[in-house]
Scaffold this motif. Structure first.
Motif, PDB file in Angstrom:
ATOM      1  N   THR A 321      -2.390  33.094  -1.502  1.00 26.19           N
ATOM      2  CA  THR A 321      -2.637  31.940  -2.446  1.00 26.19           C
ATOM      3  C   THR A 321      -3.374  32.906  -3.614  1.00 26.19           C
ATOM      4  N   LEU A 322      -2.822  32.558  -4.829  1.00 28.12           N
ATOM      5  CA  LEU A 322      -3.462  33.235  -6.182  1.00 28.12           C
ATOM      6  C   LEU A 322      -3.175  32.591  -7.010  1.00 28.12           C
ATOM      7  N   PHE A 323      -4.223  32.545  -8.153  1.00 30.13           N
ATOM      8  CA  PHE A 323      -4.077  32.073  -9.494  1.00 30.13           C
ATOM      9  C   PHE A 323      -3.586  30.699  -9.504  1.00 30.13           C
ATOM     10  N   PRO A 324      -4.399  29.643  -8.884  1.00 29.39           N
ATOM     11  CA  PRO A 324      -4.098  28.179  -8.800  1.00 29.39           C
ATOM     12  C   PRO A 324      -4.219  27.676 -10.254  1.00 29.39           C
ATOM     13  N   GLY A 325      -3.094  26.835 -10.504  1.00 32.01           N
ATOM     14  CA  GLY A 325      -2.966  26.236 -12.030  1.00 32.01           C
ATOM     15  C   GLY A 325      -2.001  27.154 -13.073  1.00 32.01           C
ATOM     16  N   ALA A 326      -2.082  28.319 -12.566  1.00 31.66           N
ATOM     17  CA  ALA A 326      -1.318  29.118 -13.526  1.00 31.66           C
ATOM     18  C   ALA A 326       0.174  28.879 -13.669  1.00 31.66           C
ATOM     19  N   GLY A 327       0.473  29.385 -14.739  1.00 32.71           N
ATOM     20  CA  GLY A 327       2.154  29.155 -15.074  1.00 32.71           C
ATOM     21  C   GLY A 327       2.744  27.786 -15.084  1.00 32.71           C
ATOM     22  N   GLY A 328       1.728  27.020 -15.642  1.00 37.92           N
ATOM     23  CA  GLY A 328       2.263  25.654 -16.126  1.00 37.92           C
ATOM     24  C   GLY A 328       2.582  24.869 -14.845  1.00 37.92           C
ATOM     25  N   ASP A 329       3.034  23.677 -15.019  1.00 42.75           N
ATOM     26  CA  ASP A 329       3.233  22.525 -14.312  1.00 42.75           C
ATOM     27  C   ASP A 329       4.778  22.874 -13.614  1.00 42.75           C
ATOM     28  N   TRP A 350       2.631  26.325  -4.460  1.00 38.63           N
ATOM     29  CA  TRP A 350       3.232  26.560  -5.939  1.00 38.63           C
ATOM     30  C   TRP A 350       3.735  25.318  -6.577  1.00 38.63           C
ATOM     31  N   PHE A 351       4.390  24.295  -6.026  1.00 40.09           N
ATOM     32  CA  PHE A 351       4.822  22.985  -6.548  1.00 40.09           C
ATOM     33  C   PHE A 351       3.696  22.119  -6.663  1.00 40.09           C
ATOM     34  N   ASN A 352       2.593  22.449  -6.079  1.00 36.57           N
ATOM     35  CA  ASN A 352       1.284  21.529  -6.373  1.00 36.57           C
ATOM     36  C   ASN A 352       0.260  22.250  -7.255  1.00 36.57           C
ATOM     37  N   SER A 353       0.524  23.271  -7.862  1.00 33.81           N
ATOM     38  CA  SER A 353      -0.240  23.969  -8.817  1.00 33.81           C
ATOM     39  C   SER A 353      -1.521  24.714  -7.959  1.00 33.81           C
ATOM     40  N   LYS A 354      -1.341  24.899  -6.641  1.00 33.88           N
ATOM     41  CA  LYS A 354      -2.610  25.403  -5.998  1.00 33.88           C
ATOM     42  C   LYS A 354      -2.351  26.779  -5.972  1.00 33.88           C
ATOM     43  N   GLY A 355      -1.160  27.498  -6.315  1.00 34.35           N
ATOM     44  CA  GLY A 355      -0.914  28.871  -6.202  1.00 34.35           C
ATOM     45  C   GLY A 355      -0.108  29.226  -7.072  1.00 34.35           C
ATOM     46  N   ASP A 356       0.057  30.411  -7.709  1.00 36.10           N
ATOM     47  CA  ASP A 356       1.515  30.753  -8.647  1.00 36.10           C
ATOM     48  C   ASP A 356       2.108  31.815  -7.834  1.00 36.10           C
ATOM     49  N   HIS A 357       1.977  32.005  -6.952  1.00 30.28           N
ATOM     50  CA  HIS A 357       2.949  33.095  -5.828  1.00 30.28           C
ATOM     51  C   HIS A 357       3.124  32.153  -4.441  1.00 30.28           C
ATOM     52  N   GLY A 517      -9.906  32.397   4.074  1.00 31.81           N
ATOM     53  CA  GLY A 517     -10.352  33.069   3.183  1.00 31.81           C
ATOM     54  C   GLY A 517     -10.262  32.565   1.664  1.00 31.81           C
ATOM     55  N   SER A 518     -10.836  33.090   0.774  1.00 29.01           N
ATOM     56  CA  SER A 518     -10.594  32.975  -0.630  1.00 29.01           C
ATOM     57  C   SER A 518     -10.375  34.387  -1.198  1.00 29.01           C
ATOM     58  N   TRP A 519      -9.583  34.740  -2.129  1.00 29.12           N
ATOM     59  CA  TRP A 519      -9.317  36.063  -2.569  1.00 29.12           C
ATOM     60  C   TRP A 519      -9.972  36.397  -3.792  1.00 29.12           C
ATOM     61  N   ASP A 520     -10.467  37.996  -3.583  1.00 31.99           N
ATOM     62  CA  ASP A 520     -11.061  38.489  -4.765  1.00 31.99           C
ATOM     63  C   ASP A 520      -9.764  39.439  -5.158  1.00 31.99           C
TER      64      ASP A 520
END
Length: 589
Positions: A321-329, A350-357, A517-520
């Protein structure tokens, strides 16, 4: 004694109201479901609700399986063939076979051709019609093939089938012209997928050799996999003869120039795009696609027994789970070209903009016999114009094409429910982005102060010293799990940072799931959300990782190329309590 005597009346009333509310919501959702009758609902482990076929509880608990509303899938019929003879049918035919480019006059190559804005919507329609036609005409083609008369399929079709065969041929010429340069049609290509057995496919170039050598020998010597392996490369400049000869010396390993199996003038395949085409052109019917820097805890052949794979013929793994909201809608984008979808996209991050991958394509398990059309669709999204102008601008390389293409052509697919976690060490004693000589790393580990610069900013200078590791995190490489949540394979190699020449071997003491967890991202550390999320790697799996490191060191020493291969000291393997911290954490692999 009654249980209700333990609770005061107010508490019992509150509990009753909650139960009633849950039941009301459940039956309301069930009443509006498109899957009434043959489907029911399951609230799975992570709290997501998915509609599941009856009597499939276990599989749909351990996997997310794409399921389509039967009303959304339109098989080709005799009536559709008759409609092609009408003016309306001719308009449909024109729509499905017109040029996909805004500037077709530039086909002379003086200018780059540009796809129309609605190309993916038209492509979805083409694929769905093609799928219907393929299934409608396959029996007739098989009969001709069995009688030794396949040329009659196009040259002398029966009147009742002629319009459908004409449309099929025109869509195929329009969408998959590279097939026709080597095969009579896709049915002819499909024949080679039917009796090829099981095997592993890898794409390896000269840069990846240092990973692939260890990965392949580990398959043979550590996890004892007997599966045949095909290594694909992109021309002689991509993988040298010396490297090809090295691989060919290993039993049941074969190197193949992908360009010798496919007409690349249409596709211009490079880097990630090679992966689906390698699956397609391999001799295997059932394929495990494996990146060169992937390592298994067990024989990968076990993946062919996975419940989701056996159900639908694919086995996919989620990314981190990385970069939520990235890459447009992404939801809006998918709605522009998918008039209908399965039940799966709506539950993805991905579909819900909670992660870019969303998907990690380091390992893909694929049955070509069952999902041949889906594989053609995946290849199409990695075709030159599609990938350079649309797909790779919207996604990170090939990853999402494996499931988005299946949505376009309406083929089922499955994901193991767990997202990508991390395996490595508790805390982080080694700066991830630092590029330091070995003597300076030793000074750092002794606690001496050093001035280090950021690789992307040579003018930066920060004085730092080793601090006590943060014990709330696991730092290392990306880990993936089997359908029961047990570590199965990891990628990004076997050192702490494969992009740094002096990076030490990774320690395999602990792991954590993405969900906990949450990613650094900069340090590839996963920080636990609450105590207890960090798990200790089981002793047998730590020994497996240790054996992989021994194989890697043996290869590096034999190659005598310390500038290319990481000739590193192997951490001592100590069976110690407390691998999640303390002495065991510092000394065990």
């Amino acid at each position: 004694m009654h249980l209700r005597s333990f609770f005061p009346p107010a508490t019992r009333r509150t509990q009753t109201l909650r139960i009633l509310a849950i039941l009301i919501i459940f039956f309301f959702v069930a009443s509006i479901s498109r899957y009434q009758g043959s489907f029911e609902f399951s609230i799975d482990e992570d709290g997501q609700v998915q509609s599941i076929p009856l009597n499939k509880h276990d599989i749909y608990y351990t996997h997310h399986i794409a399921t389509y509303d039967p009303k959304d899938i339109h098989p080709w019929t005799h009536g559709d063939t008759q409609t092609l003879k009408t003016p309306a049918g001719q308009n449909v035919l024109k729509l499905l076979t017109e040029t996909p480019f805004q500037n077709p006059s530039d086909a002379n190559g003086h200018h780059e051709k540009v796809l129309k804005e609605d190309h993916f919507l038209t492509l979805t329609k083409q694929m769905r019609v093609y799928r219907g036609l393929w299934k409608y005409l396959k029996e007739y083609y098989d009969e001709l093939e069995a009688d030794g008369r396949p040329t009659e399929f196009y040259q002398a079709p029966p009147t009742a089938l002629a319009p459908a065969i004409d449309l099929f041929q025109r869509i195929e010429q329009h969408t998959f012209p590279w097939i026709l340069s080597r095969y009579k049609n896709s049915f002819d290509l499909y024949r080679q997928t039917k009796n090829g057995g099981m095997g592993i496919v890898m794409c390896v170039g000269n840069y990846h050799v240092k990973f692939a050598r260890t990965a392949i020998r580990s398959l043979r010597e550590v996890v004892r996999s007997p599966l045949p392996i095909e290594i694909y490369y992109l021309g002689d400049n991509d993988l040298s003869k010396e490297n090809r000869d090295w691989f060919e010396k290993i039993e049941n390993v074969k190197t193949i120039d992908l360009f010798s199996t496919i007409d690349n003038s249409f596709l211009k395949i490079e880097i990630w795009a090679a992966k689906p085409y390698a699956i397609l052109m391999s001799r295997f019917s059932e394929v495990i696609l494996m990146d060169s820097d992937v390592f298994f805890m067990d024989d990968p052949g076990l993946l062919f027994n996975d419940g989701g794979y056996k159900e639908v013929g694919t086995m996919y793994f989620y990314d981190r789970t990385l970069f939520p909201g990235a890459g447009g809608d992404k939801k809006d984008w998918m709605h522009t070209f998918l008039p209908t979808m399965s039940n799966h996209p709506g539950k993805t991050q991905w579909f819900n903009s909670k992660g870019d991958h969303e998907m990690e394509s380091g390992v893909v398990v694929f049955d070509k016999r069952r999902n041949f059309l889906g594989l053609l669709a995946i290849c199409k999204l990695n075709d030159y114009y599609e990938r350079t102008q649309v797909t790779y601008k919207r996604t990170w390389g090939d990853k999402e094409t494996f499931w988005i293409a299946m949505e376009m052509i309406q083929e089922r697919y499955s994901f193991v429910r767990y997202r990508g976690g991390v395996i490595g060490n508790v805390g982080d004693a080694i700066p991830f982005k630092q590029v330091l000589p070995k003597d300076e790393i030793d000074r750092y580990n002794r606690g001496e102060a050093l001035t280090v610069t950021h690789p992307k900013d040579p003018n930066s200078g920060v004085t730092t010293r080793r601090e006590k590791p943060n014990m709330d995190r696991v730092c290392g490489n990306q880990l993936h799990f089997d359908d029961r949540g047990k570590p199965l394979w990891w990628n990004s190699g076997i050192v702490r940072n494969k992009f740094v020449s002096n990076s030490p071997y990774l320690k395999y003491t602990a792991y954590m799931k993405d969900e906990d967890g949450s990613w650094d991202f900069e340090t590839t550390c996963l920080i636990q959300k609450s105590p207890g999320a960090i798990m200790e790697v089981e002793w047998d799996q730590r020994k497996t990782a240790f054996e992989v490191l021994k194989v890697d060191r043996e290869i590096a020493l034999a190659a005598n190329q310390p500038d290319v291969f990481n000739i590193l000291d192997i951490p001592e393997l100590i069976k110690s309590e407390g691998a999640k911290g303390g002495k065991g954490n510092n000394e065990a692999v």
